[in-house]
Design a protein around this motif. Structure first.
Motif, PDB file in Angstrom:
ATOM      1  N   ALA A 252      -3.198   4.508  43.243  1.00  0.00           N
ATOM      2  CA  ALA A 252      -1.992   5.302  43.473  1.00  0.00           C
ATOM      3  C   ALA A 252      -2.210   6.753  43.068  1.00  0.00           C
ATOM      4  O   ALA A 252      -1.623   7.646  43.645  1.00  0.00           O
ATOM      5  CB  ALA A 252      -0.822   4.714  42.694  1.00  0.00           C
ATOM      6  N   HIS A 253      -3.056   6.986  42.093  1.00  0.00           N
ATOM      7  CA  HIS A 253      -3.302   8.340  41.643  1.00  0.00           C
ATOM      8  C   HIS A 253      -4.207   9.124  42.583  1.00  0.00           C
ATOM      9  O   HIS A 253      -4.176  10.335  42.596  1.00  0.00           O
ATOM     10  CB  HIS A 253      -3.903   8.331  40.239  1.00  0.00           C
ATOM     11  CG  HIS A 253      -2.913   7.871  39.224  1.00  0.00           C
ATOM     12  ND1 HIS A 253      -2.862   6.587  38.787  1.00  0.00           N
ATOM     13  CD2 HIS A 253      -1.923   8.529  38.595  1.00  0.00           C
ATOM     14  CE1 HIS A 253      -1.878   6.471  37.925  1.00  0.00           C
ATOM     15  NE2 HIS A 253      -1.290   7.633  37.791  1.00  0.00           N
TER      16      HIS A 253
ATOM     17  N   HIS B 276      -2.408  11.468  47.209  1.00  0.00           N
ATOM     18  CA  HIS B 276      -1.423  12.508  46.954  1.00  0.00           C
ATOM     19  C   HIS B 276      -0.539  12.749  48.172  1.00  0.00           C
ATOM     20  O   HIS B 276       0.148  13.756  48.247  1.00  0.00           O
ATOM     21  CB  HIS B 276      -2.110  13.805  46.536  1.00  0.00           C
ATOM     22  CG  HIS B 276      -2.790  13.687  45.215  1.00  0.00           C
ATOM     23  ND1 HIS B 276      -2.095  13.601  44.025  1.00  0.00           N
ATOM     24  CD2 HIS B 276      -4.097  13.596  44.884  1.00  0.00           C
ATOM     25  CE1 HIS B 276      -2.944  13.473  43.029  1.00  0.00           C
ATOM     26  NE2 HIS B 276      -4.172  13.471  43.521  1.00  0.00           N
TER      27      HIS B 276
ATOM     28  N   LEU C 244       1.976  10.898  48.922  1.00  0.00           N
ATOM     29  CA  LEU C 244       3.339  10.638  48.489  1.00  0.00           C
ATOM     30  C   LEU C 244       3.870  11.834  47.714  1.00  0.00           C
ATOM     31  O   LEU C 244       3.150  12.462  46.954  1.00  0.00           O
ATOM     32  CB  LEU C 244       3.388   9.406  47.587  1.00  0.00           C
ATOM     33  CG  LEU C 244       2.977   8.077  48.190  1.00  0.00           C
ATOM     34  CD1 LEU C 244       2.950   7.020  47.107  1.00  0.00           C
ATOM     35  CD2 LEU C 244       3.918   7.677  49.297  1.00  0.00           C
TER      36      LEU C 244
ATOM     37  N   ASP D 231       6.389  13.476  44.763  1.00  0.00           N
ATOM     38  CA  ASP D 231       6.560  13.068  43.366  1.00  0.00           C
ATOM     39  C   ASP D 231       7.610  11.985  43.190  1.00  0.00           C
ATOM     40  O   ASP D 231       7.448  11.090  42.365  1.00  0.00           O
ATOM     41  CB  ASP D 231       6.915  14.274  42.502  1.00  0.00           C
ATOM     42  CG  ASP D 231       5.723  15.186  42.302  1.00  0.00           C
ATOM     43  OD1 ASP D 231       4.583  14.698  42.426  1.00  0.00           O
ATOM     44  OD2 ASP D 231       5.954  16.377  42.011  1.00  0.00           O
TER      45      ASP D 231
ATOM     46  N   HIS E 252       6.140   8.696  44.180  1.00  0.00           N
ATOM     47  CA  HIS E 252       5.085   8.361  43.227  1.00  0.00           C
ATOM     48  C   HIS E 252       5.700   7.788  41.942  1.00  0.00           C
ATOM     49  O   HIS E 252       5.232   6.779  41.417  1.00  0.00           O
ATOM     50  CB  HIS E 252       4.250   9.599  42.914  1.00  0.00           C
ATOM     51  CG  HIS E 252       3.042   9.308  42.106  1.00  0.00           C
ATOM     52  ND1 HIS E 252       1.868   8.887  42.660  1.00  0.00           N
ATOM     53  CD2 HIS E 252       2.831   9.357  40.770  1.00  0.00           C
ATOM     54  CE1 HIS E 252       0.989   8.701  41.702  1.00  0.00           C
ATOM     55  NE2 HIS E 252       1.543   8.975  40.537  1.00  0.00           N
TER      56      HIS E 252
ATOM     57  N   TYR F 246       7.064   4.368  42.679  1.00  0.00           N
ATOM     58  CA  TYR F 246       5.972   3.397  42.733  1.00  0.00           C
ATOM     59  C   TYR F 246       5.617   2.935  41.320  1.00  0.00           C
ATOM     60  O   TYR F 246       5.435   1.745  41.081  1.00  0.00           O
ATOM     61  CB  TYR F 246       4.751   4.012  43.418  1.00  0.00           C
ATOM     62  CG  TYR F 246       3.539   3.113  43.377  1.00  0.00           C
ATOM     63  CD1 TYR F 246       3.373   2.122  44.321  1.00  0.00           C
ATOM     64  CD2 TYR F 246       2.576   3.250  42.376  1.00  0.00           C
ATOM     65  CE1 TYR F 246       2.270   1.281  44.286  1.00  0.00           C
ATOM     66  CE2 TYR F 246       1.485   2.414  42.327  1.00  0.00           C
ATOM     67  CZ  TYR F 246       1.332   1.434  43.286  1.00  0.00           C
ATOM     68  OH  TYR F 246       0.253   0.607  43.242  1.00  0.00           O
ATOM     69  N   HIS F 247       5.520   3.866  40.395  1.00  0.00           N
ATOM     70  CA  HIS F 247       5.177   3.500  39.021  1.00  0.00           C
ATOM     71  C   HIS F 247       6.272   2.660  38.366  1.00  0.00           C
ATOM     72  O   HIS F 247       5.966   1.728  37.625  1.00  0.00           O
ATOM     73  CB  HIS F 247       4.902   4.744  38.181  1.00  0.00           C
ATOM     74  CG  HIS F 247       3.525   5.277  38.393  1.00  0.00           C
ATOM     75  ND1 HIS F 247       2.436   4.793  37.738  1.00  0.00           N
ATOM     76  CD2 HIS F 247       3.074   6.252  39.210  1.00  0.00           C
ATOM     77  CE1 HIS F 247       1.368   5.437  38.132  1.00  0.00           C
ATOM     78  NE2 HIS F 247       1.722   6.338  39.031  1.00  0.00           N
TER      79      HIS F 247
END
Length: 59
Positions: free
Chosen positions: A17-18, A21, A23, A25, A28, A31-32
């Motif tokens: 996921a990192h 980029h 996506l 913020d 992101h 997602y987390h």
């Protein structure tokens, strides 16, 4: 052993996921939130399963 592989796959998903980029913020962060919520749920269920298994073994 299969549970260890599952945990490694979950962490690999987090690392991927990192790298993406594409996506913004907001997505992101969402997602987390989803990922760590699912991770906590799986960990909780695993602990409860282990306790139940250990308790049934003692009876």
């Amino acid at each position: 052993m299969k549970y260890l592989f599952t945990l490694l796959c979950l962490f690999a998903t987090s690392a991927m996921a990192h790298e993406d980029h594409a996506l913004n913020d907001t997505f992101h962060i969402a997602y987390h939130i989803v990922f760590w919520s699912l991770f906590a749920l799986v960990a909780y269920k695993g602990v409860m399963w282990f306790k139940a298994k250990r308790q049934s073994k003692n009876k």
